[in-house]
Design an enzyme around this catalytic site. Structure first.
Site, short mmCIF file in Angstrom:
data_model
loop_
_atom_site.label_atom_id
_atom_site.label_comp_id
_atom_site.label_asym_id
_atom_site.label_seq_id
_atom_site.Cartn_x
_atom_site.Cartn_y
_atom_site.Cartn_z
N HIS A 1 0.85 -1.19 0.00
CA HIS A 1 0.00 0.00 0.00
C HIS A 1 0.89 1.24 0.00
O HIS A 1 2.01 1.23 0.53
CB HIS A 1 -0.95 -0.01 1.20
CG HIS A 1 -2.18 -0.83 0.96
ND1 HIS A 1 -2.85 -1.48 1.96
CD2 HIS A 1 -2.86 -1.11 -0.19
CE1 HIS A 1 -3.89 -2.13 1.45
NE2 HIS A 1 -3.92 -1.92 0.15
N ASP B 1 1.11 3.91 1.57
CA ASP B 1 1.62 4.54 2.80
C ASP B 1 2.74 3.71 3.43
O ASP B 1 3.22 4.05 4.51
CB ASP B 1 0.49 4.78 3.80
CG ASP B 1 -0.21 3.50 4.23
OD1 ASP B 1 -0.54 2.69 3.34
OD2 ASP B 1 -0.44 3.31 5.43
#
Length: 285
Positions: free
Chosen positions: A76, A78
């Site tokens: 992901h 982040d």
């Protein structure tokens, strides 16, 4: 609750330092936590988003020491994008989970996937990366994403849990890549381990891991039970189930809650307990 400061290196135990990224949001809580493991040479776990000030904070915490590996739990956005500039600056290889990009335009509460993630080495379950005085062993924990890995620091029985188990909320399990059956099996895998503490990517350290995991499994079983009770009453589409199951939830979050319900329904369908006809789901029997 541990006090956290963005960009400041915080020692959690002799082999573990935490650096909080400046990316707080509804899906990251206070932000993504990057962990440095080791003393003489280091592993950097989940360097986070490609934000220059966060990369500078990681470099300040590294303090000129050699970096043996940049270790990624899942892809992901982040978690993994800063791996590339950090690798260029330190010369360290990127290792960990397999690449994964899922085209998904549906409502979601977590970041999208990092399409440019390119590891030098993919770690399978049980494989390890090592340095002076530390060993990080991969624990395959699909569910939140199909490529998710946790990493066990064998010397201190600490487990870096990424987004599989977090210190502030249950993990998002959103189809098409999120899989509820895999997620529950991965939680069960952790129940059979003897980890002393969890260091999640979001939220505080978890000092009673088995109790939390047991509660998370119970929560998901309760949600499953709610779905089956509703469908025994009558066939329903997902939005109608969400409205009944999530009383008091901000309506803006209903679509994302629907993804979690859908993950349960797909699992229940696989087990032969529910069936679908277009947008409507029915109990079998």
């Amino acid at each position: 609750m541990d006090e956290q400061h963005t960009g400041t290196a915080q020692s959690l135990e002799p082999l573990v330092v935490r650096v909080l990224a400046p990316n707080p949001s509804p899906f990251t809580y206070t932000g993504t936590q990057t962990y440095l493991v080791g003393t003489t040479d280091l592993a950097v776990i989940d360097p986070g988003p490609d934000v220059p000030e966060h990369i500078d904070a990681i470099l300040a915490a590294i303090a000129g020491r050699p970096v043996t590996a940049i270790v990624i739990t899942h892809t992901h956005r982040d978690h993994s994008p800063a791996s590339r500039p950090l690798a260029a600056l330190t010369g360290a290889p990127i290792v960990g989970c397999a690449p994964l990009v899922v085209a998904d335009t549906g409502p979601r509460l977590e970041a999208g996937f990092d399409p440019d993630y390119a590891p030098a080495r993919i770690l399978s379950h049980g494989e390890a990366v090592t340095g002076q005085g530390w060993t990080l062993r991969a624990v395959h924990t699909p569910g939140h994403t199909s490529n998710h890995l946790c990493f066990a620091l064998e010397e201190t029985r600490a487990l870096f849990t990424g987004d599989h188990v977090m210190g502030w909320s249950t993990s998002v399990v959103a189809p098409p890549d999120g899989d509820m059956a895999d997620y529950m099996a991965s939680l069960d895998r952790l129940m059979h381990r003897n980890d002393r503490i969890y260091y999640p990517a979001h939220g505080n350290p978890i000092e009673n891991p088995r109790r939390l995991v047991r509660g998370m499994m119970g929560h998901r079983k309760q949600r499953e039970g709610q779905i089956l009770r509703l469908l025994r009453e009558e066939a329903r589409p997902v939005p109608a189930m969400v409205a009944r199951m999530y009383a008091g939830l901000d309506p803006k979050l209903f679509p994302a809650a629907g993804r979690s319900v859908l993950a349960h329904l797909i699992d229940l369908r696989t087990r032969g307990l529910v069936t679908e006809d277009g947008e409507t789901w029915s109990h079998v029997g």
